[in-house]
Enzyme design. Structure first.
Site, PDB file in Angstrom:
ATOM      1  N   GLU A  32      76.968  12.819  12.042  1.00  0.00           N
ATOM      2  CA  GLU A  32      77.493  13.404  11.814  1.00  0.00           C
ATOM      3  C   GLU A  32      78.728  13.510  12.290  1.00  0.00           C
ATOM      4  O   GLU A  32      78.473  13.563  14.045  1.00  0.00           O
ATOM      5  CB  GLU A  32      76.906  15.323  12.701  1.00  0.00           C
ATOM      6  CG  GLU A  32      78.227  16.461  13.122  1.00  0.00           C
ATOM      7  CD  GLU A  32      78.764  16.561  11.480  1.00  0.00           C
ATOM      8  OE1 GLU A  32      78.338  16.982  10.485  1.00  0.00           O
ATOM      9  OE2 GLU A  32      80.025  16.324  10.912  1.00  0.00           O
ATOM     10  N   LYS A  33      80.332  13.796  11.923  1.00  0.00           N
ATOM     11  CA  LYS A  33      81.477  13.264  12.299  1.00  0.00           C
ATOM     12  C   LYS A  33      81.927  13.958  13.207  1.00  0.00           C
ATOM     13  O   LYS A  33      82.515  13.379  14.459  1.00  0.00           O
ATOM     14  CB  LYS A  33      81.901  12.632  11.226  1.00  0.00           C
ATOM     15  CG  LYS A  33      82.566  13.084  10.013  1.00  0.00           C
ATOM     16  CD  LYS A  33      83.738  13.050   9.157  1.00  0.00           C
ATOM     17  CE  LYS A  33      83.854  14.513   8.598  1.00  0.00           C
ATOM     18  NZ  LYS A  33      85.300  13.641   7.136  1.00  0.00           N
ATOM     19  N   GLY A  38      76.332  22.111  12.006  1.00  0.00           N
ATOM     20  CA  GLY A  38      76.706  22.832  11.606  1.00  0.00           C
ATOM     21  C   GLY A  38      77.092  22.923  10.152  1.00  0.00           C
ATOM     22  O   GLY A  38      77.513  22.941   9.231  1.00  0.00           O
ATOM     23  N   LYS A  50      82.935  35.624   9.060  1.00  0.00           N
ATOM     24  CA  LYS A  50      82.549  36.440   9.206  1.00  0.00           C
ATOM     25  C   LYS A  50      82.101  37.131  10.403  1.00  0.00           C
ATOM     26  O   LYS A  50      81.977  38.798  10.300  1.00  0.00           O
ATOM     27  CB  LYS A  50      81.144  36.732   8.683  1.00  0.00           C
ATOM     28  CG  LYS A  50      80.575  36.895   7.080  1.00  0.00           C
ATOM     29  CD  LYS A  50      80.921  35.827   6.182  1.00  0.00           C
ATOM     30  CE  LYS A  50      81.155  35.872   5.250  1.00  0.00           C
ATOM     31  NZ  LYS A  50      82.091  34.044   4.742  1.00  0.00           N
ATOM     32  N   GLY A 177      92.346  33.872  -6.571  1.00  0.00           N
ATOM     33  CA  GLY A 177      91.089  35.246  -6.521  1.00  0.00           C
ATOM     34  C   GLY A 177      89.968  35.001  -6.609  1.00  0.00           C
ATOM     35  O   GLY A 177      89.486  35.791  -7.087  1.00  0.00           O
ATOM     36  N   ILE A 180      86.463  33.198  -1.170  1.00  0.00           N
ATOM     37  CA  ILE A 180      87.171  32.771  -0.245  1.00  0.00           C
ATOM     38  C   ILE A 180      88.725  33.753   0.063  1.00  0.00           C
ATOM     39  O   ILE A 180      88.191  34.222   0.948  1.00  0.00           O
ATOM     40  CB  ILE A 180      87.083  31.327   0.489  1.00  0.00           C
ATOM     41  CG1 ILE A 180      85.913  30.697   0.358  1.00  0.00           C
ATOM     42  CG2 ILE A 180      87.966  31.195   1.161  1.00  0.00           C
ATOM     43  CD1 ILE A 180      86.268  28.835   0.524  1.00  0.00           C
ATOM     44  N   ASP A 304      76.698  20.794  -1.292  1.00  0.00           N
ATOM     45  CA  ASP A 304      77.902  21.018  -1.531  1.00  0.00           C
ATOM     46  C   ASP A 304      77.860  19.249  -2.704  1.00  0.00           C
ATOM     47  O   ASP A 304      78.813  19.518  -3.364  1.00  0.00           O
ATOM     48  CB  ASP A 304      78.954  21.084  -0.750  1.00  0.00           C
ATOM     49  CG  ASP A 304      79.214  22.835  -1.030  1.00  0.00           C
ATOM     50  OD1 ASP A 304      78.395  23.512  -0.969  1.00  0.00           O
ATOM     51  OD2 ASP A 304      79.762  23.069   0.472  1.00  0.00           O
ATOM     52  N   ALA A 312      75.736  28.151   1.853  1.00  0.00           N
ATOM     53  CA  ALA A 312      74.871  27.432   2.529  1.00  0.00           C
ATOM     54  C   ALA A 312      73.322  27.865   2.380  1.00  0.00           C
ATOM     55  O   ALA A 312      72.572  26.745   2.718  1.00  0.00           O
ATOM     56  CB  ALA A 312      75.171  28.187   4.121  1.00  0.00           C
ATOM     57  N   HIS A 438      63.368  57.133   3.500  1.00  0.00           N
ATOM     58  CA  HIS A 438      64.479  57.891   3.001  1.00  0.00           C
ATOM     59  C   HIS A 438      64.536  58.021   4.074  1.00  0.00           C
ATOM     60  O   HIS A 438      63.731  58.425   5.336  1.00  0.00           O
ATOM     61  CB  HIS A 438      63.923  58.939   2.527  1.00  0.00           C
ATOM     62  CG  HIS A 438      65.155  59.958   2.597  1.00  0.00           C
ATOM     63  ND1 HIS A 438      65.889  60.486   1.449  1.00  0.00           N
ATOM     64  CD2 HIS A 438      65.121  61.190   2.526  1.00  0.00           C
ATOM     65  CE1 HIS A 438      66.338  61.225   1.110  1.00  0.00           C
ATOM     66  NE2 HIS A 438      65.849  61.586   2.465  1.00  0.00           N
TER      67      HIS A 438
HETATM   68  C1  LIG Z   1      86.283  29.927   4.616  1.00  0.00           C
HETATM   69  C2  LIG Z   1      84.149  29.735   4.342  1.00  0.00           C
HETATM   70  C3  LIG Z   1      83.659  30.321   4.008  1.00  0.00           C
HETATM   71  C4  LIG Z   1      82.516  30.594   3.184  1.00  0.00           C
HETATM   72  N1  LIG Z   1      81.736  31.583   3.466  1.00  0.00           N
HETATM   73  C5  LIG Z   1      79.773  31.499   2.527  1.00  0.00           C
HETATM   74  C6  LIG Z   1      78.860  32.369   2.924  1.00  0.00           C
HETATM   75  O1  LIG Z   1      79.929  33.995   3.526  1.00  0.00           O
HETATM   76  N2  LIG Z   1      78.392  32.239   2.680  1.00  0.00           N
HETATM   77  C7  LIG Z   1      78.060  31.243   2.379  1.00  0.00           C
HETATM   78  O2  LIG Z   1      76.833  30.873   1.589  1.00  0.00           O
HETATM   79  N3  LIG Z   1      78.712  30.347   1.811  1.00  0.00           N
HETATM   80  C8  LIG Z   1      79.637  30.045   2.248  1.00  0.00           C
HETATM   81  N4  LIG Z   1      80.602  29.811   2.356  1.00  0.00           N
HETATM   82  C9  LIG Z   1      80.216  27.668   1.795  1.00  0.00           C
HETATM   83  C10 LIG Z   1      79.379  27.203   3.086  1.00  0.00           C
HETATM   84  O3  LIG Z   1      80.037  27.053   3.657  1.00  0.00           O
HETATM   85  C11 LIG Z   1      78.790  25.577   1.781  1.00  0.00           C
HETATM   86  O4  LIG Z   1      78.135  26.031   1.216  1.00  0.00           O
HETATM   87  C12 LIG Z   1      78.104  24.638   3.010  1.00  0.00           C
HETATM   88  O5  LIG Z   1      78.952  24.568   4.551  1.00  0.00           O
HETATM   89  C13 LIG Z   1      77.664  23.415   2.590  1.00  0.00           C
HETATM   90  O6  LIG Z   1      76.528  22.705   3.635  1.00  0.00           O
HETATM   91  P1  LIG Z   1      76.346  21.723   3.217  1.00  0.00           P
HETATM   92  O7  LIG Z   1      75.421  21.096   4.367  1.00  0.00           O
HETATM   93  O8  LIG Z   1      76.198  21.183   1.991  1.00  0.00           O
HETATM   94  O9  LIG Z   1      78.108  20.931   3.132  1.00  0.00           O
HETATM   95  P2  LIG Z   1      78.980  21.294   4.763  1.00  0.00           P
HETATM   96  O10 LIG Z   1      78.715  22.102   5.716  1.00  0.00           O
HETATM   97  O11 LIG Z   1      80.287  20.360   4.585  1.00  0.00           O
HETATM   98  O12 LIG Z   1      78.491  20.318   6.172  1.00  0.00           O
HETATM   99  C14 LIG Z   1      78.775  18.777   5.622  1.00  0.00           C
HETATM  100  C15 LIG Z   1      79.266  17.953   6.793  1.00  0.00           C
HETATM  101  O13 LIG Z   1      79.125  16.352   6.721  1.00  0.00           O
HETATM  102  C16 LIG Z   1      79.690  16.124   7.554  1.00  0.00           C
HETATM  103  N5  LIG Z   1      80.181  14.838   7.409  1.00  0.00           N
HETATM  104  C17 LIG Z   1      81.265  14.592   5.721  1.00  0.00           C
HETATM  105  N6  LIG Z   1      81.230  13.400   5.589  1.00  0.00           N
HETATM  106  C18 LIG Z   1      80.890  12.749   6.897  1.00  0.00           C
HETATM  107  C19 LIG Z   1      80.525  11.211   7.126  1.00  0.00           C
HETATM  108  N7  LIG Z   1      80.797  10.087   6.584  1.00  0.00           N
HETATM  109  N8  LIG Z   1      79.861  10.771   7.894  1.00  0.00           N
HETATM  110  C20 LIG Z   1      79.326  11.723   9.092  1.00  0.00           C
HETATM  111  N9  LIG Z   1      79.322  13.413   9.021  1.00  0.00           N
HETATM  112  C21 LIG Z   1      79.773  13.525   7.924  1.00  0.00           C
HETATM  113  C22 LIG Z   1      80.638  16.823   7.914  1.00  0.00           C
HETATM  114  O14 LIG Z   1      81.429  17.195   9.120  1.00  0.00           O
HETATM  115  C23 LIG Z   1      79.946  18.072   7.399  1.00  0.00           C
HETATM  116  O15 LIG Z   1      79.601  18.604   8.670  1.00  0.00           O
HETATM  117  C24 LIG Z   1      81.472  29.440   2.949  1.00  0.00           C
HETATM  118  C25 LIG Z   1      82.763  28.716   3.238  1.00  0.00           C
HETATM  119  C26 LIG Z   1      83.904  28.239   2.939  1.00  0.00           C
HETATM  120  C27 LIG Z   1      84.886  27.285   3.523  1.00  0.00           C
END
Ligand SMILES: Cc1cc2nc3c(=O)[nH]c(=O)nc-3n(C[C@H](O)[C@H](O)[C@H](O)COP(=O)(O)OP(=O)(O)OC[C@H]3O[C@@H](n4cnc5c(N)ncnc54)[C@H](O)[C@@H]3O)c2cc1C
Length: 465
Positions: A32-33, A38, A50, A177, A180, A304, A312, A438
């Protein structure tokens, strides 16, 4: 460093995959960079937003407190510095929680940016490289910046930039809209900003049930949030002290800050996928099968970056599935019910099909819909949060429940009942004829089912003509 499973990225998909792989006996390294685990969710996404939603909610509740309830409060005001301390504390607790879970499960965390060198090794900036038998790519996504002239102004920021604000902008324009954009609109209107949303499509949050987003549009308008729907932003001018945002046919709006929230794209570039031989698409992300296996059989992708959903909780599940397969087990993602939580005020949550999707898939005449309004639910009335309704959608042949949509109090928590019902392939009768405690908000889900079946108890049936 050698390991069984290397996980690239420590967000919801990556950290879940790492923990699950370690539980199954794998020797696991997570790269993780960022200095904290998290990912987007815990550091700059779900969790900090939130925490602000909670501040906005508390502020509103304090302002709207009803002397009828026997509580008299002084004029409440926002202390953003304190709210930010609270937000940072919540983030810290959650991110260090993941670090503790790594320790407890024996996952090794390597901090640094990783990049595949080939199909069995990842180079890590500032650290030794990692050789693996299997790998799980979970690098997440990044905010898209559309090619609009002037959008490179430092006053045009993304969600991470907005979360870092120490002052409330007097006028905030939100470009986009979607979920986010709407969540931040809801927060900042409560914080005291004049909020304007400019959205290219005719509706807010287009993927959600139309009636639900129409309800949100009405409430937003009532709250004084200005909506310009069906209008494209064409240019942004930085005047030195603010912005002039051009949109539609020659219309403009002035603001102090602009949130650009037009979507996120999978982070597939710069991580050496080509060197590993993993196929990907810049827009759709890394293609995977139901086991989350990429074009290289011992390399998986989750969250993602795999481009299915951008949530998430879908990342959590995909991470588990990828880890189990990486350790030689047979796991499939299948077709789970995916809850769609939206933390606006009023909250919206859906699961399964929207009403329009159900009618399109099953034919209008084969679908029954029931809506139960919160004004008829005692608990909602007591709490003074009676805007919205619960909608139950089922098909008529077998009575199979197809979807639940909720607008209103605690929608994002309540939707879990619908998730379990849909995953169990429950019929509408299972929900409508079961008991709900209830007085609770959950009664409205049962009651919506009763409405759909044409035998509601707590609202009057419309007289047949
Ligand atoms: C403002 C906002 C609000 C959100 N609210 C919600 C919500 O309420 N509910 C919900 O379900 N989802 C929400 N989301 C979406 C949710 O945050 C993402 O869907 C989720 O974080 C995706 O998880 P992930 O593990 O795929 O990626 P990420 O959480 O993006 O994690 C990827 C990780 O990989 C690391 N990384 C990337 N490239 C490298 C590399 N080359 N070397 C080492 N590490 C690397 C990054 O630093 C990061 O920590 C929200 C997103 C945003 C922006």
């Amino acid at each position: 460093m050698e390991c069984d499973v290397a996980v690239l990225g420590g967000g919801p998909a990556g950290y879940t995959a790492a923990i699950r792989a370690a539980q199954l006996g794998g020797n696991v390294v997570c790269i993780e960079k960022e200095p904290e685990l998290g990912g987007t969710c815990l550091r700059v996404g779900c969790i900090p937003t939130k925490a602000w939603v909670q501040t906005a909610h508390a502020l509103h509740a304090a302002r709207e407190i009803d002397p009828k309830l026997g509580v008299v409060a002084e004029e409440p005001r926002l202390d953003l510095a304190k709210a930010n301390e609270w937000k940072a504390a919540v983030v810290k607790q959650m991110t260090s929680g993941v670090a503790s879970l790594f320790k407890a499960n024996g996952v090794t965390w390597t901090q640094g940016a990783g990049r595949f060198e080939d199909a069995n090794s990842i180079a890590v900036e500032g650290s030794e490289s990692v050789q693996f038998k299997s790998a799980i790519v979970a690098t997440g996504s990044f905010p898209i910046r559309p090619p609009i002239p002037g959008l490179d102004s430092p006053r045009c920021i993304d969600s991470t930039g907005l979360l870092a604000q120490t002052e409330v902008p007097r006028r905030l324009v939100i470009l986009g809209g979607g979920i986010i954009g709407c969540e931040f609109a809801s927060i900042f209107e409560r914080f005291g900003s004049e909020v304007t949303i400019v959205e290219m499509l005719e509706t807010l949050i287009p993927q959600e049930d139309v009636e639900a987003t129409t309800e949100l549009r009405k409430v937003f308008t009532k709250r004084g949030i200005t909506l310009h729907l069906g209008k494209q932003c064409t240019q942004v001018d930085d005047t030195g002290s603010g912005l002039v945002v051009h949109f539609g046919e020659g219309e403009t709006v002035e603001c102090d800050l602009m949130l650009v929230s037009v979507g996120r794209a999978p982070l597939v570039e710069g991580i050496g996928l080509e060197a590993a031989g993993v196929s990907f698409d810049k827009r759709a992300g890394i293609g995977t099968d139901g086991q989350r296996r990429t074009s290289v059989p011992h390399i998986y992708a989750a969250g993602d970056v795999a481009g299915y959903w951008q949530l998430a909780h879908t990342g959590f599940r995909e991470g588990e599935v990828a880890a189990e397969n990486a350790l030689g087990h047979e796991a499939q993602i299948g077709d789970p019910a995916v809850p769609r939580p939206i933390y606006t005020d009023p909250e919206i949550a859906g699961v399964g099909l929207t009403e329009a999707e159900a009618k399109e898939r099953h034919g209008e005449e084969n679908v029954a819909v029931g809506k139960f309004p919160w004004v008829a639910n005692a608990r909602a009335v007591m709490t003074g949060e009676a805007t919205g309704w619960v909608k139950s959608i089922h098909e008529k042949t077998y009575g199979e429940l197809l979807g639940i949509v909720i607008v209103g109090p605690h929608a994002t928590d309540l939707i879990e009942a619908g998730v379990v019902a849909l995953d169990a392939e429950a019929t509408v009768e299972t929900v409508a004829d079961g008991m709900a405690a209830h007085p609770t908000l959950s009664e409205a889900i049962k009651e919506a089912g009763l409405v759909a079946l044409g035998r509601p108890i707590h609202i009057a049936l419309r007289r047949r003509s």
